[in-house]
Design a protein around this motif. Structure first.
Motif, PDB file in Angstrom:
ATOM      1  N   ASN A 139       1.161  -1.077   0.112  1.00  0.00           N
ATOM      2  CA  ASN A 139       0.322  -0.297  -0.157  1.00  0.00           C
ATOM      3  C   ASN A 139       1.254   1.280   0.297  1.00  0.00           C
ATOM      4  O   ASN A 139       0.194   2.143   0.481  1.00  0.00           O
ATOM      5  CB  ASN A 139      -0.807  -0.196   1.169  1.00  0.00           C
ATOM      6  N   ALA A 140       2.006   1.121  -0.006  1.00  0.00           N
ATOM      7  CA  ALA A 140       3.415   2.597   0.012  1.00  0.00           C
ATOM      8  C   ALA A 140       3.060   3.160  -1.588  1.00  0.00           C
ATOM      9  O   ALA A 140       3.256   2.496  -2.697  1.00  0.00           O
ATOM     10  CB  ALA A 140       4.304   1.500  -0.525  1.00  0.00           C
ATOM     11  N   TYR A 141       2.687   4.264  -1.318  1.00  0.00           N
ATOM     12  CA  TYR A 141       1.894   5.150  -2.533  1.00  0.00           C
ATOM     13  C   TYR A 141       3.547   6.074  -2.677  1.00  0.00           C
ATOM     14  O   TYR A 141       4.131   6.731  -1.759  1.00  0.00           O
ATOM     15  CB  TYR A 141       0.966   6.094  -2.014  1.00  0.00           C
ATOM     16  N   PRO A 142       3.673   6.825  -3.929  1.00  0.00           N
ATOM     17  CA  PRO A 142       5.079   7.749  -4.767  1.00  0.00           C
ATOM     18  C   PRO A 142       4.126   9.312  -3.832  1.00  0.00           C
ATOM     19  O   PRO A 142       2.922   9.826  -4.039  1.00  0.00           O
ATOM     20  CB  PRO A 142       4.556   7.316  -5.515  1.00  0.00           C
ATOM     21  N   ILE A 143       5.302   9.782  -3.502  1.00  0.00           N
ATOM     22  CA  ILE A 143       6.033  10.820  -3.429  1.00  0.00           C
ATOM     23  C   ILE A 143       6.055  11.955  -4.422  1.00  0.00           C
ATOM     24  O   ILE A 143       7.449  11.391  -5.078  1.00  0.00           O
ATOM     25  CB  ILE A 143       6.773  11.033  -2.307  1.00  0.00           C
ATOM     26  N   LYS A 144       5.360  12.841  -5.104  1.00  0.00           N
ATOM     27  CA  LYS A 144       6.006  13.162  -6.538  1.00  0.00           C
ATOM     28  C   LYS A 144       6.859  14.577  -6.214  1.00  0.00           C
ATOM     29  O   LYS A 144       7.909  15.424  -7.226  1.00  0.00           O
ATOM     30  CB  LYS A 144       5.224  13.628  -6.941  1.00  0.00           C
ATOM     31  N   LYS A 145       6.873  15.490  -4.674  1.00  0.00           N
ATOM     32  CA  LYS A 145       7.380  16.675  -4.015  1.00  0.00           C
ATOM     33  C   LYS A 145       7.608  16.149  -3.073  1.00  0.00           C
ATOM     34  O   LYS A 145       6.745  16.290  -2.282  1.00  0.00           O
ATOM     35  CB  LYS A 145       6.922  18.125  -4.677  1.00  0.00           C
ATOM     36  N   ILE A 146       9.260  16.787  -2.220  1.00  0.00           N
ATOM     37  CA  ILE A 146       9.499  16.103  -1.375  1.00  0.00           C
ATOM     38  C   ILE A 146      10.181  17.174  -0.605  1.00  0.00           C
ATOM     39  O   ILE A 146      11.218  17.337  -1.372  1.00  0.00           O
ATOM     40  CB  ILE A 146       9.119  14.988  -0.060  1.00  0.00           C
ATOM     41  N   SER A 147      10.602  17.812   0.907  1.00  0.00           N
ATOM     42  CA  SER A 147      11.686  18.627   0.945  1.00  0.00           C
ATOM     43  C   SER A 147      13.002  17.297   1.827  1.00  0.00           C
ATOM     44  O   SER A 147      12.345  16.162   2.180  1.00  0.00           O
ATOM     45  CB  SER A 147      11.325  19.725   2.618  1.00  0.00           C
ATOM     46  N   TRP A 148      13.762  17.708   1.749  1.00  0.00           N
ATOM     47  CA  TRP A 148      14.810  17.223   2.320  1.00  0.00           C
ATOM     48  C   TRP A 148      14.462  17.015   4.032  1.00  0.00           C
ATOM     49  O   TRP A 148      14.783  15.658   4.063  1.00  0.00           O
ATOM     50  CB  TRP A 148      16.676  17.966   2.486  1.00  0.00           C
ATOM     51  N   LYS A 149      14.372  18.021   4.866  1.00  0.00           N
ATOM     52  CA  LYS A 149      13.396  17.829   6.192  1.00  0.00           C
ATOM     53  C   LYS A 149      12.699  16.440   6.103  1.00  0.00           C
ATOM     54  O   LYS A 149      12.912  15.747   7.078  1.00  0.00           O
ATOM     55  CB  LYS A 149      13.005  19.182   6.948  1.00  0.00           C
ATOM     56  N   ASN A 150      11.921  15.991   5.279  1.00  0.00           N
ATOM     57  CA  ASN A 150      10.533  15.578   5.186  1.00  0.00           C
ATOM     58  C   ASN A 150      11.333  13.855   4.753  1.00  0.00           C
ATOM     59  O   ASN A 150      11.334  12.838   4.876  1.00  0.00           O
ATOM     60  CB  ASN A 150       9.189  15.865   4.596  1.00  0.00           C
TER      61      ASN A 150
END
Length: 209
Positions: A139-150
């Motif tokens: 159930n993992a989902y893709p992340i298209k944009k993320i900060s280095w912190k997160n």
């Protein structure tokens, strides 16, 4: 060995060399690394340092394959140390693992710092950063944009040989400090790679400051 991919990859690089691009290609350990690490671990209990050294030598073998493929275009010496002095007449630099304690992601970041580039492309075996380990959680989902912190919250802070993370924690920490931008894409998708180099919209994850 995916010979078809290697041919297409070479064609893509040659296409953009003709447009004035220069490339630094850092080889990972890939399947060769995992095969050797698993085999050794079945015979004897290995410390992390030895696991890393097996991985490092696997990256150097893969790097030599790439340097051979780009024999006419590549700098004749593989960068097995990101601080190694080189002449500035290169079009393609091939780099490999250096020391234990991190993956070749860290080498990418060190070379980005050395050559004053603000962006790296991580062309691994997954097309995105996911919110969970894709191999363990369906159930993992893709992340298209993320900060280095997160992103760093997702992967933790400790390096473990063979860690399933697009960019390892040591590299991510330095990349955040340097305000780098990282693009995570599936390496075998050559058409997608072409879109990145052409400055077009692509499929993957952007990690940014």
């Amino acid at each position: 060995m995916n010979v078809s991919f290697l041919k297409r990859f070479k064609g893509l690089i040659l296409k953009y060399l003709g447009k004035g691009f220069r490339f630094i290609i850092i080889a990972g350990g890939g399947k060769v690394c995992r095969v050797y690490q698993r085999a050794a671990a079945k015979v004897v209990e290995l410390p992390d340092e030895d696991m890393d050294w097996l991985g490092i030598h696997a990256t150097r073998l893969n790097a030599h394959l790439l340097r051979t493929i780009f024999r006419k275009e590549a700098y004749p010496v593989i960068l097995d140390d990101p601080h190694k002095p080189i002449k500035n007449n290169w079009k393609v630099l091939i780099a490999a693992g250096w020391r234990p304690g991190w993956s070749t992601d860290y080498i990418s970041v060190l070379l980005a710092k050395r050559f004053k580039t603000s962006e790296i492309i991580d062309a691994g075996n997954i097309p995105f950063v996911y919110n969970k380990d894709l191999q363990k959680y369906k159930n993992a989902y893709p992340i298209k944009k993320i900060s280095w912190k997160n992103y760093r919250k997702l992967i933790g802070s400790r390096w473990i040989p063979g860690l399933a993370a697009p960019i390892d924690p040591i590299a991510a920490k330095l990349a955040q400090k340097l305000n780098l931008r990282a693009l995570i894409v599936k390496g075998t998708e050559i058409n997608n790679f072409d879109k990145i180099l052409a400055g077009k919209k692509f499929k993957g994850t952007i990690i940014e400051p």
